[in-house]
Design an enzyme around this catalytic site. Structure first.
Site, PDB file in Angstrom:
ATOM      1  CB  CYS A  16     -37.954  -0.031 -18.655  1.00  0.00           C
ATOM      2  SG  CYS A  16     -36.484   0.987 -18.365  1.00  0.00           S
TER       3      CYS A  16
ATOM      4  CB  CYS B 215     -33.802   4.951 -13.420  1.00  0.00           C
ATOM      5  SG  CYS B 215     -35.088   3.684 -13.254  1.00  0.00           S
TER       6      CYS B 215
ATOM      7  CD  GLU C  37     -27.776   1.054 -11.655  1.00  0.00           C
ATOM      8  OE1 GLU C  37     -28.163   0.439 -10.644  1.00  0.00           O
ATOM      9  OE2 GLU C  37     -28.147   0.779 -12.823  1.00  0.00           O
TER      10      GLU C  37
ATOM     11  CB  CYS D 292     -35.240  -1.734 -11.791  1.00  0.00           C
ATOM     12  SG  CYS D 292     -35.110  -2.288 -13.489  1.00  0.00           S
TER      13      CYS D 292
ATOM     14  CB  SER E 237     -27.366  -3.072 -22.606  1.00  0.00           C
ATOM     15  OG  SER E 237     -28.568  -3.335 -21.914  1.00  0.00           O
ATOM     16  CB  SER E 238     -25.964  -4.702 -17.077  1.00  0.00           C
ATOM     17  OG  SER E 238     -24.654  -4.238 -16.909  1.00  0.00           O
TER      18      SER E 238
ATOM     19  CB  SER F 198     -31.295   0.676 -23.341  1.00  0.00           C
ATOM     20  OG  SER F 198     -30.471  -0.446 -23.585  1.00  0.00           O
TER      21      SER F 198
END
Length: 402
Positions: free
Chosen positions: A55, A144, A174, A283, A313-314, A375
């Site tokens: 992204c 971000c 995060e 997001c 990675s969620s 990612s």
């Protein structure tokens, strides 16, 4: 002397463009996009989701890290932790000479004013940022924009006397950073909830449902997920919902509705304006990738989905969750997970453990859906396509089957 902070790059974008392209880009993926997101070879057809992979925020973070290494060639350059949750990308950064403070043998205590520290896309907790500022380190902030948007809402909740209900993983970088924003005013509080099951437990307490947990039981249940001094009887009277930006958006919205309903049941609809707030803080890139895979599943008849991305990675795990509800799904950390035409190593969506599955590649015409987390770089997507091509060509068809 306070830290020097770079928040808009280091004016070396052109200088690092070639290295980034060599490390992460893919000509094959570009050609597949040009061909309608479709790849065909022999009996194999691959359909790429219309939105996948890096992204904007991830691309920007990695770009800034490469710029930092080039701008400060003789200084020590550190990352506070993984810049994003992709082992390949993080290893590439290590190869550039960037050190990770989360790696064994590294120590925050060794940092000094001459060091450069990169803040990852997830952001860092306020106390960590303040510590780095006191040291006078040069900082490169890749946080971000979507994360910053969550912080803005959480800080507003705290200022207005609302407890932040954060849909996320309390151990995630995060979420820890977001939680620190909630308590920075010294009057704010937070409660982190992983899923609808946990949300239902808290909502039962708020609404006074029969058999719901007591205050002490709730505190024990969520002892690792609440702010210091959290008192359910006091701090669940006014709540505002937020989330880790990479969570499953439908679940975040459902949790918001659960809290709205519980507050209405406890205090009445007329009190909702004073006691409940919610903002959509998923997001846009996460939402776009989830929407794209839902569309792919609805438009194509697939034999399987392959989802590429780090197990931690969620956003990738949530893509796999969406797919697994509709079709056989293999979440692989990287192309090496596709061991052979007979075996695949992947993360089981239900058990959340890595397993190896035999006989994963069926005979006959094969249609595979493919997506990757935010990612995951395009070059890894290309390698997966190439392995699918090779394995489907080498597989021995069962006698009597087309």
């Amino acid at each position: 002397m306070p830290a020097l902070i770079f928040r808009k790059g280091l004016d070396l974008k052109r200088e690092v463009a070639g290295a980034l392209a060599d490390s992460y880009h893919s000509g094959l993926v570009q050609s597949i996009k040009s061909a309608g997101y479709r790849f065909e070879a022999g009996r194999l057809t691959v359909h790429l989701a219309r939105e996948f992979g890096f992204c904007y925020g991830v691309d920007r973070a990695v770009d800034y890290a490469y710029q930092a290494r080039k701008r400060f060639p003789t200084q020590r350059v550190f990352l506070t932790g993984e810049i994003i949750h992709n082992p390949h990308v993080n290893d590439q950064l290590r190869a550039q000479g960037i050190r990770f403070l989360s790696d064994p043998g590294e120590d925050w205590a060794t940092l000094g004013a001459s060091d450069v520290v990169i803040l990852p896309a997830f952001g860092v907790a306020i106390e960590e940022l303040q510590h780095l500022d006191r040291l006078g380190c040069t900082l490169v902030d890749t946080t971000c924009g979507s994360v910053l948007n969550v912080w803005k809402n959480v800080k507003r909740y705290a200022t207005d006397g609302f407890t932040s209900i954060i849909h996320g993983k309390h151990w995630h970088e995060e979420t820890r950073a977001t939680a620190s924003q909630a308590v920075h005013t010294n009057t704010g509080h937070y409660l982190v909830l992983l899923d609808k099951t946990q949300a239902d437990e808290v909502c039962g307490y708020i609404s006074g449902r029969h058999g719901a947990m007591t205050s002490s039981e709730l505190l024990e249940r969520f002892k690792d997920s609440v702010s210091p001094g959290f008192d359910p009887a006091v701090h669940l009277q006014r709540v505002g919902c937020a989330n880790q930006t990479t969570m499953l958006s439908t679940e975040s919205m459902e949790i918001g509705e659960m809290f709205r309903a519980s507050m209405a049941a406890r205090y009445g609809e007329a009190e909702l304006g004073a006691r409940f707030r919610a903002f959509d803080t998923i997001c846009s890139a996460t939402q776009d990738r989830q929407d794209a895979v839902i569309n792919l599943l609805g438009e194509q008849r697939l034999d399987m989905m392959v989802v590429i991305g780090g197990y931690n990675s969620s956003n990738t795990c949530n893509l796999a969750r969406i797919c697994a509800d509709r079709v056989t799904t293999y979440h692989v950390a990287d192309p090496d997970g596709l061991i052979s035409a007979r075996e695949i190593r992947h993360r089981d969506v239900k058990t959340k453990s890595e397993i190896t599955t035999p006989g994963w590649l069926p005979d006959g015409p094969l249609t595979v859906g493919l997506t990757s987390g935010a990612s995951t770089p395009d070059n890894l997507v290309e390698q997966v396509v190439r392995r699918l091509e090779a394995y489907s060509a080498s597989a021995i068809p069962t006698p009597g089957r087309p």
